[in-house]
Design a protein around this motif. Structure first.
Motif, PDB file in Angstrom:
ATOM      1  N   PHE A   1       0.840  -1.202   0.000  1.00 25.15           N
ATOM      2  CA  PHE A   1       0.000   0.000   0.000  1.00 25.15           C
ATOM      3  C   PHE A   1       0.878   1.256   0.000  1.00 25.15           C
ATOM      4  O   PHE A   1       0.557   2.246  -0.666  1.00 25.15           O
ATOM      5  N   SER A   2       1.967   1.198   0.753  1.00 22.65           N
ATOM      6  CA  SER A   2       2.860   2.363   0.818  1.00 22.65           C
ATOM      7  C   SER A   2       3.525   2.621  -0.518  1.00 22.65           C
ATOM      8  O   SER A   2       3.703   3.775  -0.929  1.00 22.65           O
ATOM      9  N   ARG A   3       3.928   1.555  -1.216  1.00 21.12           N
ATOM     10  CA  ARG A   3       4.502   1.749  -2.548  1.00 21.12           C
ATOM     11  C   ARG A   3       3.472   2.375  -3.489  1.00 21.12           C
ATOM     12  O   ARG A   3       3.806   3.266  -4.285  1.00 21.12           O
ATOM     13  N   ALA A   4       2.236   1.902  -3.398  1.00 19.16           N
ATOM     14  CA  ALA A   4       1.183   2.475  -4.245  1.00 19.16           C
ATOM     15  C   ALA A   4       0.988   3.955  -3.940  1.00 19.16           C
ATOM     16  O   ALA A   4       0.827   4.769  -4.856  1.00 19.16           O
ATOM     17  N   CYS A   5       1.009   4.311  -2.663  1.00 23.03           N
ATOM     18  CA  CYS A   5       0.832   5.721  -2.273  1.00 23.03           C
ATOM     19  C   CYS A   5       1.991   6.574  -2.753  1.00 23.03           C
ATOM     20  O   CYS A   5       1.799   7.749  -3.109  1.00 23.03           O
ATOM     21  N   GLN A   6       3.203   6.007  -2.741  1.00 26.00           N
ATOM     22  CA  GLN A   6       4.363   6.755  -3.243  1.00 26.00           C
ATOM     23  C   GLN A   6       4.231   7.021  -4.733  1.00 26.00           C
ATOM     24  O   GLN A   6       4.521   8.130  -5.212  1.00 26.00           O
ATOM     25  N   LEU A   7       3.826   6.010  -5.472  1.00 27.18           N
ATOM     26  CA  LEU A   7       3.733   6.153  -6.920  1.00 27.18           C
ATOM     27  C   LEU A   7       2.557   7.032  -7.340  1.00 27.18           C
ATOM     28  O   LEU A   7       2.626   7.737  -8.357  1.00 27.18           O
ATOM     29  N   ASP A   8       1.455   6.980  -6.561  1.00 22.76           N
ATOM     30  CA  ASP A   8       0.275   7.777  -6.890  1.00 22.76           C
ATOM     31  C   ASP A   8      -0.408   8.225  -5.600  1.00 22.76           C
ATOM     32  O   ASP A   8      -1.301   7.545  -5.091  1.00 22.76           O
ATOM     33  N   PRO A   9      -0.007   9.376  -5.054  1.00 25.28           N
ATOM     34  CA  PRO A   9      -0.595   9.854  -3.796  1.00 25.28           C
ATOM     35  C   PRO A   9      -2.104  10.099  -3.876  1.00 25.28           C
ATOM     36  O   PRO A   9      -2.760  10.218  -2.843  1.00 25.28           O
ATOM     37  N   LYS A  10      -2.659  10.157  -5.090  1.00 26.26           N
ATOM     38  CA  LYS A  10      -4.088  10.409  -5.240  1.00 26.26           C
ATOM     39  C   LYS A  10      -4.892   9.133  -5.479  1.00 26.26           C
ATOM     40  O   LYS A  10      -6.076   9.211  -5.820  1.00 26.26           O
ATOM     41  N   LEU A  11      -4.258   7.982  -5.277  1.00 26.40           N
ATOM     42  CA  LEU A  11      -4.977   6.723  -5.401  1.00 26.40           C
ATOM     43  C   LEU A  11      -5.743   6.507  -4.093  1.00 26.40           C
ATOM     44  O   LEU A  11      -5.193   6.050  -3.093  1.00 26.40           O
ATOM     45  N   ALA A  12      -7.024   6.845  -4.105  1.00 26.15           N
ATOM     46  CA  ALA A  12      -7.810   6.909  -2.866  1.00 26.15           C
ATOM     47  C   ALA A  12      -7.861   5.578  -2.130  1.00 26.15           C
ATOM     48  O   ALA A  12      -7.746   5.526  -0.904  1.00 26.15           O
ATOM     49  N   GLU A  13      -8.027   4.480  -2.851  1.00 28.46           N
ATOM     50  CA  GLU A  13      -8.172   3.184  -2.186  1.00 28.46           C
ATOM     51  C   GLU A  13      -6.880   2.776  -1.481  1.00 28.46           C
ATOM     52  O   GLU A  13      -6.917   2.191  -0.389  1.00 28.46           O
ATOM     53  N   ALA A  14      -5.738   3.092  -2.082  1.00 29.61           N
ATOM     54  CA  ALA A  14      -4.465   2.783  -1.426  1.00 29.61           C
ATOM     55  C   ALA A  14      -4.306   3.601  -0.147  1.00 29.61           C
ATOM     56  O   ALA A  14      -3.841   3.084   0.883  1.00 29.61           O
ATOM     57  N   ARG A  15      -4.695   4.869  -0.200  1.00 26.75           N
ATOM     58  CA  ARG A  15      -4.600   5.699   1.008  1.00 26.75           C
ATOM     59  C   ARG A  15      -5.523   5.148   2.099  1.00 26.75           C
ATOM     60  O   ARG A  15      -5.165   5.077   3.278  1.00 26.75           O
ATOM     61  N   TYR A  16      -6.756   4.759   1.679  1.00 33.64           N
ATOM     62  CA  TYR A  16      -7.683   4.216   2.674  1.00 33.64           C
ATOM     63  C   TYR A  16      -7.163   2.911   3.277  1.00 33.64           C
ATOM     64  O   TYR A  16      -7.183   2.728   4.491  1.00 33.64           O
ATOM     65  N   GLN A  17      -6.703   1.994   2.419  1.00 32.14           N
ATOM     66  CA  GLN A  17      -6.275   0.692   2.926  1.00 32.14           C
ATOM     67  C   GLN A  17      -5.084   0.814   3.869  1.00 32.14           C
ATOM     68  O   GLN A  17      -5.013   0.141   4.904  1.00 32.14           O
ATOM     69  N   ARG A  18      -4.149   1.686   3.553  1.00 31.85           N
ATOM     70  CA  ARG A  18      -3.021   1.873   4.468  1.00 31.85           C
ATOM     71  C   ARG A  18      -3.492   2.496   5.773  1.00 31.85           C
ATOM     72  O   ARG A  18      -3.071   2.084   6.863  1.00 31.85           O
ATOM     73  N   GLY A  19      -4.367   3.488   5.688  1.00 31.77           N
ATOM     74  CA  GLY A  19      -4.877   4.104   6.905  1.00 31.77           C
ATOM     75  C   GLY A  19      -5.666   3.123   7.756  1.00 31.77           C
ATOM     76  O   GLY A  19      -5.514   3.079   8.980  1.00 31.77           O
TER      77      GLY A  19
ATOM     78  N   GLU B   1      -0.829   8.104  13.033  1.00 27.94           N
ATOM     79  CA  GLU B   1      -0.232   7.911  11.712  1.00 27.94           C
ATOM     80  C   GLU B   1      -1.297   7.648  10.650  1.00 27.94           C
ATOM     81  O   GLU B   1      -1.077   7.899   9.470  1.00 27.94           O
ATOM     82  N   ALA B   2      -2.432   7.139  11.070  1.00 29.50           N
ATOM     83  CA  ALA B   2      -3.482   6.807  10.112  1.00 29.50           C
ATOM     84  C   ALA B   2      -4.241   8.024   9.627  1.00 29.50           C
ATOM     85  O   ALA B   2      -4.753   8.030   8.493  1.00 29.50           O
ATOM     86  N   ARG B   3      -4.362   9.046  10.451  1.00 26.97           N
ATOM     87  CA  ARG B   3      -5.252  10.158  10.123  1.00 26.97           C
ATOM     88  C   ARG B   3      -4.949  10.817   8.779  1.00 26.97           C
ATOM     89  O   ARG B   3      -5.890  11.089   8.005  1.00 26.97           O
ATOM     90  N   PRO B   4      -3.692  11.107   8.411  1.00 23.29           N
ATOM     91  CA  PRO B   4      -3.464  11.744   7.098  1.00 23.29           C
ATOM     92  C   PRO B   4      -3.986  10.905   5.937  1.00 23.29           C
ATOM     93  O   PRO B   4      -4.554  11.454   4.981  1.00 23.29           O
ATOM     94  N   ASP B   5      -3.818   9.587   6.020  1.00 19.19           N
ATOM     95  CA  ASP B   5      -4.310   8.730   4.937  1.00 19.19           C
ATOM     96  C   ASP B   5      -5.828   8.718   4.890  1.00 19.19           C
ATOM     97  O   ASP B   5      -6.428   8.768   3.808  1.00 19.19           O
ATOM     98  N   ILE B   6      -6.471   8.636   6.042  1.00 15.73           N
ATOM     99  CA  ILE B   6      -7.937   8.600   6.062  1.00 15.73           C
ATOM    100  C   ILE B   6      -8.515   9.929   5.595  1.00 15.73           C
ATOM    101  O   ILE B   6      -9.484   9.960   4.816  1.00 15.73           O
ATOM    102  N   ASP B   7      -7.930  11.032   6.046  1.00 18.16           N
ATOM    103  CA  ASP B   7      -8.395  12.344   5.581  1.00 18.16           C
ATOM    104  C   ASP B   7      -8.229  12.476   4.076  1.00 18.16           C
ATOM    105  O   ASP B   7      -9.115  13.006   3.373  1.00 18.16           O
TER     106      ASP B   7
END
Length: 391
Positions: free
Chosen positions: A88-106, A117-123
């Protein structure tokens, strides 16, 4: 009696323990490290210490963000959260606007207890995909853990409006309604959630609490029994069951439930406290004395309860000052809060992508009691001269 009055009366009498399907507990670290998952990832350390977690730079990564997201979901389904987090972190690095990756990591961080640590991803997930019901549910859990019940409630309501089958949101929102003195609203939520997760011990326990607050103790006991059957943390649920059985006057069963919750001394103490509150002073003194005899070192609180019960008994017999009153007697139980009646507890269902009903445990039944408690205490057994403070 209104629902609110009944709820307050029930809470004053019953310190019930709520169990939640998911929540934010103390931060957990990965094995062999004092760093959280996020800290270890950003430090460049592999997450499993076996080389499997080594990650290339984004420039040399052959997979795109969506492919990393799908691999992370596969790891999550295999119950390999460290490797899922890395993907999930690699996905977020490559595309910070990939909403599902941000949600799943959070969501994974929330499940691991790393709420900050979760709040920035969930927001970010909410900003990128405002119709993601699970993101609203997880955001509500973050607010709930921070004690912001108004914000948590509105987020859970938004989640349920988008997806009515989210049992975690229903369970937490129900707990908020119970806390605010609206057990009727809470019960409606729990029953709706149980249609989706009929084998959830946590939901059955919480439905039992709402029923007890409404004065429906027989129905509450049925839910508490189901909670035990379906694997909810037993000591809390047995304690809740004992309190409702007391209100039904089923003292033998209540004693056994309290004993399953915390042992024989706790059972005698809790039953003694309840009987004292009901004006059954002779029986109350008997059980509080028995708590001291069974476990005097552990049950210092029973000695204090015994003193208060004696005072209440003397006042009832006209032997004490008319203005004297005995302070409320505390019961004993895991995580009990006498003010609110609630205590946070993480249930068996996580906040990640893979959710399901908790496993089915072996059904538990109350052991039969051959001698009614009413017959166990004789006048001789509770004479003042035979009672000791256990000092």
């Amino acid at each position: 009696m209104t629902a609110r009055t009944a709820a307050r009366s029930a809470l004053a009498l019953l310190a019930l323990c709520a169990l939640l399907l998911a929540g934010c507990g103390a931060q957990q670290t990965t094995r062999g490290s004092n760093l959280s998952l996020m800290e270890r990832y950003h430090s460049g350390k592999d997450l499993l210490h076996d080389g499997e977690g080594e990650k290339p730079t984004p420039q040399g990564d052959a997979m795109n963000a969506q492919e990393h997201l799908q691999r992370g979901m596969a790891y999550l389904a295999q119950n390999r959260p460290e490797l899922a987090f890395e993907q999930f972190s690699r996905a977020c690095q490559l595309d910070p606007k990939l909403a599902e990756a941000r949600y799943q990591r959070g969501a994974l961080l929330v499940a691991r207890g790393a709420a900050a640590e979760a709040r920035p991803d969930i927001d970010a997930a909410l900003a990128l995909a405002p119709d993601n019901a699970r993101a609203w549910e997880t955001a509500g859990m973050l607010s709930f853990a921070e004690g912001n019940l108004a914000e948590a409630g509105s987020r859970f309501e938004r989640a349920l409006a988008l997806e009515p089958r989210l049992a975690g949101a229903a369970s937490h929102l129900g707990a908020i309604h119970n806390y605010q003195g609206h057990p009727d609203k809470a019960l409606a939520l729990y029953l709706r959630a149980l249609e989706q997760l009929p084998r959830s011990g946590e939901l059955h326990n919480n439905a039992g609490i709402a029923q007890a607050m409404l004065g429906n103790d027989a129905a509450a006991v049925d839910h508490f029994r189901a909670a035990i059957t379906y694997g909810a943390p037993g000591n809390r649920v047995w304690n809740n069951m004992g309190l409702s059985l007391c209100r039904l006057g089923r003292y033998d069963e209540a004693f056994e439930a309290f004993r399953n919750a915390g042992g024989e001394a706790a059972a005698h103490n809790n039953l003694g406290v309840y009987l004292s509150q009901q004006g059954e002073h002779a029986l109350a003194l008997y059980h509080l004395q028995r708590a001291l005899e069974v476990e005097p070192r552990y049950y210092a609180r029973a000695a204090e309860n015994l003193k208060r019960a004696r005072l209440a008994a003397r006042i009832a017999q006209g032997q004490g000052p008319a203005s004297a009153t005995a302070a409320p007697l505390p019961m004993a139980g895991p995580g009990m809060d006498p003010t609110t009646g609630f205590s946070g507890a993480t249930g068996t269902t996580g906040a990640g992508a893979v959710q399901g009903a908790p496993g089915v445990a072996t059904p538990v039944t109350l052991p039969p009691s051959s001698t009614p408690l009413k017959a166990r205490a004789t006048p001789a057994a509770v004479r003042e001269g035979e009672l000791r403070d256990g000092k």
